[in-house]
Design a protein around this motif. Structure first.
Motif, short mmCIF file in Angstrom:
data_model
loop_
_atom_site.label_atom_id
_atom_site.label_comp_id
_atom_site.label_asym_id
_atom_site.label_seq_id
_atom_site.Cartn_x
_atom_site.Cartn_y
_atom_site.Cartn_z
N HIS A 91 1.64 21.25 15.08
CA HIS A 91 1.96 20.31 13.44
C HIS A 91 0.32 19.00 13.13
O HIS A 91 0.65 19.63 12.25
N GLU A 92 -0.67 19.37 13.70
CA GLU A 92 -1.20 18.30 12.87
C GLU A 92 -2.56 19.60 12.41
O GLU A 92 -3.45 19.25 12.02
N ASN A 139 3.76 18.85 7.33
CA ASN A 139 3.88 18.46 6.02
C ASN A 139 4.13 19.55 5.35
O ASN A 139 4.52 19.58 3.76
N CYS A 140 4.04 20.64 5.84
CA CYS A 140 3.18 22.07 4.45
C CYS A 140 4.43 22.42 4.66
O CYS A 140 5.30 22.85 4.89
N ARG A 151 5.34 19.03 1.23
CA ARG A 151 6.77 19.60 1.26
C ARG A 151 7.22 18.22 0.22
O ARG A 151 6.74 17.17 0.55
N ARG A 152 8.37 18.74 0.39
CA ARG A 152 8.79 17.38 -0.78
C ARG A 152 9.30 16.80 0.24
O ARG A 152 9.05 15.12 -0.53
N HIS A 153 9.79 16.66 1.09
CA HIS A 153 10.22 15.50 2.27
C HIS A 153 8.81 15.57 3.22
O HIS A 153 9.60 16.25 3.93
N PRO A 154 8.27 14.99 3.14
CA PRO A 154 6.96 15.03 4.52
C PRO A 154 7.60 14.79 5.83
O PRO A 154 8.76 13.92 5.90
N ARG A 155 7.35 14.94 6.45
CA ARG A 155 7.68 14.67 8.51
C ARG A 155 7.29 13.52 8.94
O ARG A 155 7.58 13.09 9.72
N GLU A 185 0.20 -0.97 0.05
CA GLU A 185 0.31 0.44 0.22
C GLU A 185 1.08 1.17 -0.67
O GLU A 185 1.49 1.64 0.94
N LYS A 186 1.08 1.68 -0.99
CA LYS A 186 0.99 2.86 -0.89
C LYS A 186 1.14 4.51 -0.12
O LYS A 186 -0.12 4.40 0.22
N LYS A 187 1.29 4.83 0.95
CA LYS A 187 1.84 5.85 1.75
C LYS A 187 1.54 7.88 1.71
O LYS A 187 2.09 7.26 0.56
N THR A 188 0.61 8.26 2.40
CA THR A 188 -0.03 9.05 1.84
C THR A 188 0.77 10.77 2.54
O THR A 188 0.25 10.25 3.80
N ALA A 189 0.81 11.37 2.53
CA ALA A 189 0.90 11.99 3.49
C ALA A 189 -0.11 13.23 4.22
O ALA A 189 -0.46 13.02 2.97
N PRO A 190 -0.51 13.06 5.21
CA PRO A 190 -1.77 13.83 6.18
C PRO A 190 -1.19 15.57 5.30
O PRO A 190 -0.19 15.35 5.25
N ARG A 191 -2.25 16.30 4.61
CA ARG A 191 -2.39 17.42 5.22
C ARG A 191 -2.05 17.95 5.98
O ARG A 191 -3.17 19.10 6.38
N ILE A 192 -0.92 18.27 6.50
CA ILE A 192 -1.11 19.07 8.01
C ILE A 192 0.21 19.83 8.17
O ILE A 192 1.08 19.80 7.25
N CYS A 193 0.40 20.72 8.86
CA CYS A 193 1.17 21.78 8.91
C CYS A 193 2.55 21.59 8.74
O CYS A 193 3.44 21.50 8.43
#
Length: 84
Positions: free
Chosen positions: A52-53, A12-13, A62-66, A2-10
């Motif tokens: 953060h959330e 990862n912005c 962002r290029r490399h989500p946290r 399963e491909k992981k998707t980074a949550p749309r949170i601060c």
């Protein structure tokens, strides 16, 4: 797999910057989407501090989500769903 998707949170912005600042039990970040604003009548300005959330309509991944997942899934209860 399963491909992981980074949550749309601060966290990862691309506009957020991590800072060494704590409020209670969470670490915050600063939002650098817009110029800093004057906090008081003093001659200095600050960027807004956010959890953060948190999330907003100005989110840009962002290029490399946290963060890909939280140990406590309830932290994402109010996070925006990833764009389809």
């Amino acid at each position: 797999m399963e491909k992981k998707t980074a949550p749309r949170i601060c966290a990862n912005c691309k506009w957020s910057e991590e800072i060494d600042w704590f409020e209670g039990d969470y670490m915050a970040c600063e939002c650098h989407r817009y110029p800093p604003t004057c906090a008081t009548d003093k001659a200095f300005a600050v960027f807004p501090k956010v959890k953060h959330e948190s999330h907003c309509g100005e989110f840009a991944i962002r290029r490399h989500p946290r963060v890909f997942e939280f140990a406590d899934a309830s932290a994402l209860a109010n996070a925006a769903a990833p764009a389809a």
